[in-house]
Design an enzyme around this catalytic site. Structure first.
Site, PDB file in Angstrom:
ATOM      1  N   GLY A 104       0.574  -1.005   0.138  1.00  0.00           N
ATOM      2  CA  GLY A 104      -0.302   0.254  -0.360  1.00  0.00           C
ATOM      3  C   GLY A 104       0.741   1.272   0.148  1.00  0.00           C
ATOM      4  O   GLY A 104       2.211   1.403  -0.056  1.00  0.00           O
ATOM      5  N   ASN A 119       8.687  23.783  33.640  1.00  0.00           N
ATOM      6  CA  ASN A 119       8.220  22.434  34.184  1.00  0.00           C
ATOM      7  C   ASN A 119       8.223  20.493  34.107  1.00  0.00           C
ATOM      8  O   ASN A 119       9.020  20.101  34.668  1.00  0.00           O
ATOM      9  CB  ASN A 119       6.198  21.959  34.375  1.00  0.00           C
ATOM     10  CG  ASN A 119       5.646  23.591  34.732  1.00  0.00           C
ATOM     11  OD1 ASN A 119       5.815  23.566  35.492  1.00  0.00           O
ATOM     12  ND2 ASN A 119       5.452  24.199  33.438  1.00  0.00           N
ATOM     13  N   PHE A 171      -6.489  -7.266   8.075  1.00  0.00           N
ATOM     14  CA  PHE A 171      -5.462  -8.165   6.948  1.00  0.00           C
ATOM     15  C   PHE A 171      -5.242  -9.054   7.772  1.00  0.00           C
ATOM     16  O   PHE A 171      -4.390 -10.196   7.120  1.00  0.00           O
ATOM     17  CB  PHE A 171      -5.227  -8.067   5.950  1.00  0.00           C
ATOM     18  CG  PHE A 171      -6.302  -6.291   5.390  1.00  0.00           C
ATOM     19  CD1 PHE A 171      -8.083  -7.313   4.901  1.00  0.00           C
ATOM     20  CD2 PHE A 171      -5.984  -5.329   4.449  1.00  0.00           C
ATOM     21  CE1 PHE A 171      -8.607  -6.466   4.485  1.00  0.00           C
ATOM     22  CE2 PHE A 171      -6.813  -4.558   3.912  1.00  0.00           C
ATOM     23  CZ  PHE A 171      -8.429  -4.795   4.125  1.00  0.00           C
ATOM     24  N   PHE A 208      -1.404  -7.374  -2.976  1.00  0.00           N
ATOM     25  CA  PHE A 208      -2.424  -8.053  -2.833  1.00  0.00           C
ATOM     26  C   PHE A 208      -3.052  -7.715  -4.624  1.00  0.00           C
ATOM     27  O   PHE A 208      -3.403  -6.482  -4.647  1.00  0.00           O
ATOM     28  CB  PHE A 208      -3.623  -7.404  -1.917  1.00  0.00           C
ATOM     29  CG  PHE A 208      -5.002  -7.753  -2.313  1.00  0.00           C
ATOM     30  CD1 PHE A 208      -4.637  -8.928  -1.645  1.00  0.00           C
ATOM     31  CD2 PHE A 208      -5.870  -6.731  -2.331  1.00  0.00           C
ATOM     32  CE1 PHE A 208      -6.383  -9.434  -1.375  1.00  0.00           C
ATOM     33  CE2 PHE A 208      -7.724  -6.942  -2.265  1.00  0.00           C
ATOM     34  CZ  PHE A 208      -7.240  -8.895  -1.673  1.00  0.00           C
ATOM     35  N   LYS A 262      -2.299   6.017  18.791  1.00  0.00           N
ATOM     36  CA  LYS A 262      -2.384   7.896  18.191  1.00  0.00           C
ATOM     37  C   LYS A 262      -3.357   8.080  16.862  1.00  0.00           C
ATOM     38  O   LYS A 262      -3.846   9.162  16.904  1.00  0.00           O
ATOM     39  CB  LYS A 262      -0.553   8.222  17.790  1.00  0.00           C
ATOM     40  CG  LYS A 262      -0.269   7.391  16.386  1.00  0.00           C
ATOM     41  CD  LYS A 262      -0.645   8.178  14.370  1.00  0.00           C
ATOM     42  CE  LYS A 262      -0.002   7.628  14.238  1.00  0.00           C
ATOM     43  NZ  LYS A 262      -0.988   7.406  13.176  1.00  0.00           N
ATOM     44  N   ALA A 319       3.913   8.451   4.514  1.00  0.00           N
ATOM     45  CA  ALA A 319       4.572   7.066   3.760  1.00  0.00           C
ATOM     46  C   ALA A 319       5.095   8.760   2.561  1.00  0.00           C
ATOM     47  O   ALA A 319       6.171   8.491   1.785  1.00  0.00           O
ATOM     48  CB  ALA A 319       3.713   6.491   2.928  1.00  0.00           C
TER      49      ALA A 319
HETATM   50  N1  LIG Z   1       0.655   5.431   5.046  1.00  0.00           N
HETATM   51  C1  LIG Z   1       1.274   5.987   5.995  1.00  0.00           C
HETATM   52  O1  LIG Z   1       1.520   7.487   5.580  1.00  0.00           O
HETATM   53  C2  LIG Z   1       1.669   5.148   7.201  1.00  0.00           C
HETATM   54  C3  LIG Z   1       2.414   5.989   7.671  1.00  0.00           C
HETATM   55  C4  LIG Z   1       3.113   5.325   8.574  1.00  0.00           C
HETATM   56  C5  LIG Z   1       2.231   3.611   9.152  1.00  0.00           C
HETATM   57  N2  LIG Z   1       0.810   3.331   8.279  1.00  0.00           N
HETATM   58  C6  LIG Z   1       0.630   2.573   9.126  1.00  0.00           C
HETATM   59  O2  LIG Z   1       0.756   1.218   7.600  1.00  0.00           O
HETATM   60  C7  LIG Z   1       0.543   0.363   7.543  1.00  0.00           C
HETATM   61  C8  LIG Z   1       0.066  -0.145   5.938  1.00  0.00           C
HETATM   62  O3  LIG Z   1      -0.665   1.067   5.587  1.00  0.00           O
HETATM   63  P1  LIG Z   1      -0.429   1.674   4.224  1.00  0.00           P
HETATM   64  O4  LIG Z   1      -0.877   2.337   4.190  1.00  0.00           O
HETATM   65  O5  LIG Z   1       0.179   1.102   3.473  1.00  0.00           O
HETATM   66  O6  LIG Z   1      -1.469   0.847   3.401  1.00  0.00           O
HETATM   67  P2  LIG Z   1      -2.601   1.273   2.605  1.00  0.00           P
HETATM   68  O7  LIG Z   1      -3.761   1.999   3.118  1.00  0.00           O
HETATM   69  O8  LIG Z   1      -2.380   2.277   1.359  1.00  0.00           O
HETATM   70  O9  LIG Z   1      -3.796   0.155   1.939  1.00  0.00           O
HETATM   71  C9  LIG Z   1      -3.887  -0.559   0.973  1.00  0.00           C
HETATM   72  C10 LIG Z   1      -3.707  -2.228   1.327  1.00  0.00           C
HETATM   73  O10 LIG Z   1      -4.018  -2.684   1.272  1.00  0.00           O
HETATM   74  C11 LIG Z   1      -4.493  -3.510  -0.071  1.00  0.00           C
HETATM   75  N3  LIG Z   1      -5.466  -4.957   0.444  1.00  0.00           N
HETATM   76  C12 LIG Z   1      -6.371  -4.503   0.033  1.00  0.00           C
HETATM   77  N4  LIG Z   1      -7.803  -5.543   0.429  1.00  0.00           N
HETATM   78  C13 LIG Z   1      -7.290  -6.182   0.840  1.00  0.00           C
HETATM   79  C14 LIG Z   1      -7.336  -7.829   1.555  1.00  0.00           C
HETATM   80  N5  LIG Z   1      -8.270  -8.383   1.915  1.00  0.00           N
HETATM   81  N6  LIG Z   1      -6.201  -8.566   2.011  1.00  0.00           N
HETATM   82  C15 LIG Z   1      -5.028  -8.101   1.983  1.00  0.00           C
HETATM   83  N7  LIG Z   1      -4.791  -6.834   1.927  1.00  0.00           N
HETATM   84  C16 LIG Z   1      -5.603  -5.817   1.160  1.00  0.00           C
HETATM   85  C17 LIG Z   1      -4.200  -2.793  -0.590  1.00  0.00           C
HETATM   86  O11 LIG Z   1      -4.320  -3.961  -2.247  1.00  0.00           O
HETATM   87  C18 LIG Z   1      -3.389  -1.478  -0.606  1.00  0.00           C
HETATM   88  O12 LIG Z   1      -1.477  -2.575  -0.565  1.00  0.00           O
HETATM   89  C19 LIG Z   1      -1.343  -0.008   8.152  1.00  0.00           C
HETATM   90  O13 LIG Z   1      -0.938   0.271   9.144  1.00  0.00           O
HETATM   91  C20 LIG Z   1      -1.003   1.996   8.917  1.00  0.00           C
HETATM   92  O14 LIG Z   1      -1.441   2.646  10.280  1.00  0.00           O
HETATM   93  C21 LIG Z   1       1.370   4.158   7.287  1.00  0.00           C
HETATM   94  O1  LIG Z   2      -2.293   8.713   7.166  1.00  0.00           O
HETATM   95  P1  LIG Z   2      -2.387   8.168   8.862  1.00  0.00           P
HETATM   96  O2  LIG Z   2      -3.382   8.912   9.972  1.00  0.00           O
HETATM   97  O3  LIG Z   2      -2.525   6.471   8.517  1.00  0.00           O
HETATM   98  O4  LIG Z   2      -0.882   8.485   9.714  1.00  0.00           O
HETATM   99  C1  LIG Z   2       0.187   8.095   8.634  1.00  0.00           C
HETATM  100  C2  LIG Z   2       1.396   7.713   9.672  1.00  0.00           C
HETATM  101  O5  LIG Z   2       0.800   6.394  10.979  1.00  0.00           O
HETATM  102  C3  LIG Z   2       1.936   8.714  10.469  1.00  0.00           C
HETATM  103  O6  LIG Z   2       3.011   8.714  11.878  1.00  0.00           O
END
Ligand SMILES: NC(=O)c1ccc[n+]([C@@H]2O[C@H](COP(=O)([O-])OP(=O)(O)OC[C@H]3O[C@@H](n4cnc5c(N)ncnc54)[C@H](O)[C@@H]3O)[C@@H](O)[C@H]2O)c1
Ligand SMILES: O=P(O)(O)OC[C@H](O)CO
Length: 320
Positions: free
Chosen positions: A13, A241, A98, A42, A205, A154
């Site tokens: 993702g 503080n 997932f 996926f 958070k 990201a």
């Molecule tokens: N996006 C950010 O900026 C960011 C930053 C830090 C941490 N995170 C964390 O990282 C984790 C992943 O987030 P992300 O941004 O990579 O994902 P995302 O929000 O972009 O999610 C979409 C992903 O989920 C997949 N997907 C959809 N249906 C699915 C299914 N049934 N089974 C498996 N996969 C499926 C999609 O193909 C895609 O790869 C989350 O826990 C998020 O909180 C995200």
């Molecule tokens: O875009 P959000 O709210 O899923 O947050 C992304 C990261 O977790 C921030 O640290």
């Protein structure tokens, strides 16, 4: 010489792709790692084409991280079992909804000595209670699992904007290796042992972020002005503080003594405010609802040991 470790990114993702980008670049220049990275995708159709085919042909995840090229050594794989089967290091970056299904599919398909790191922010809820996502992975796959969480968006990380992140890892050698895998000039990694704390910070958070969005959307924007959350964060990091309270907890000396010694005539506002607010909370029988304020008051003025601080909050009547 040890065999180079093969890395698989389980997920593709927005964050998964940004992580694959970093990892792809890092493994190319570090002989401890195998030079190709598998990225489980996926599978879905984008403009009538399979996303894996687009990624492998154009080296870009045009749906989830458009505008940022992935290194050529990141190979998109649609079959999860195939993607993970040769991996020594498994990086889990999927939405937490997932995780069960993904781990179930991986069962029996991974190398027995593989180890994992979770980038997933969330918790797992079941009739037996809350569980960390790292624990779900560990229990289902029988591997050790560290975590990486930080103030990381990201798209910004992919743009190479500077930010820091935290790896929680109990094994020193593994922590060092994972840092080598993840750190770049712009993405700076600190490794700590308290992996559970790192993970729960990352999960919770997100709830606050939703609340912040509600406030903004409803037009309750004052908390988001400088006087609100910003000042709270500032004072907790750099204020007087915080500094004197830190010394109080470390040395066991009195607040008055420390204030005199450390502040050269300046005055702390926190303890006095805790006492003033305490009067009001007591009058209105609201002490139970403000356990943090009450704990600060009791520690500052009633001789309660500072080591009780966490238990004061843990024993909030609402949790009993
Ligand atoms: N996006 C950010 O900026 C960011 C930053 C830090 C941490 N995170 C964390 O990282 C984790 C992943 O987030 P992300 O941004 O990579 O994902 P995302 O929000 O972009 O999610 C979409 C992903 O989920 C997949 N997907 C959809 N249906 C699915 C299914 N049934 N089974 C498996 N996969 C499926 C999609 O193909 C895609 O790869 C989350 O826990 C998020 O909180 C995200
Ligand atoms: O875009 P959000 O709210 O899923 O947050 C992304 C990261 O977790 C921030 O640290």
């Amino acid at each position: 010489m040890t065999t180079p470790k093969k890395v698989c990114v389980v997920g593709s993702g927005n964050w998964g792709s940004a992580i694959a980008r970093i990892v792809g670049l890092n493994v190319e220049r570090n002989s401890k790692f195998h030079p190709t990275v598998a990225m489980w995708v996926f599978e879905e159709l984008v403009n009538g084409r399979k996303l894996t085919e687009i990624i492998n042909a154009e080296h870009e995840n045009i749906k989830y991280l458009p505008g940022h090229k992935l290194p050529d050594n990141v190979v998109a794989v649609a079959d999860l079992s195939e993607a993970v089967s040769h991996a020594d290091v498994l990086l889990f970056v999927i939405p937490h909804q997932f995780i069960h299904k993904v781990c179930d599919t991986m069962q029996g398909k991974i190398k027995p000595d593989a180890f994992g790191m979770s980038f997933i922010k969330g918790v797992d809820e079941s009739p037996s209670g809350l569980k960390l996502i790292s624990a779900v992975i560990r229990d289902k796959l029988g591997i050790s699992v560290s975590v990486l969480m930080g103030a990381n968006i990201a798209n910004e990380v992919a743009e190479g904007k500077f930010c820091e992140t935290t790896i929680g890892c109990k094994d020193k050698d593994q922590g060092t290796l994972l840092k080598e895998l993840m750190q770049t000039d712009h993405f700076r990694v600190t490794v700590v042992e308290e992996a559970e704390v790192v993970e729960i910070c990352g999960a919770l958070k997100n709830i606050v972020a939703v609340g912040a969005g509600f406030c903004d959307g409803l037009g309750f924007a004052t908390f988001l002005e400088s006087c609100g959350i910003a000042d709270l964060i500032t004072t907790c990091y750099g204020g007087r503080n915080r500094r004197v309270a830190d010394a109080f907890a470390r040395t066991g000396r009195s607040l008055e003594e420390l204030e005199k010694e450390m502040m050269n005539g300046q005055k702390l506002q926190g303890p006095a405010t805790a006492a003033e607010v305490h009067v009001l909370l007591e009058q209105k029988a609201l002490l139970d609802q403000f356990p943090l304020f009450n704990a600060v008051y009791e520690i500052c003025f009633e001789g309660r040991p500072v080591t009780d601080f966490i238990s004061c909050v843990q024993n909030h009547p609402a949790h009993l």
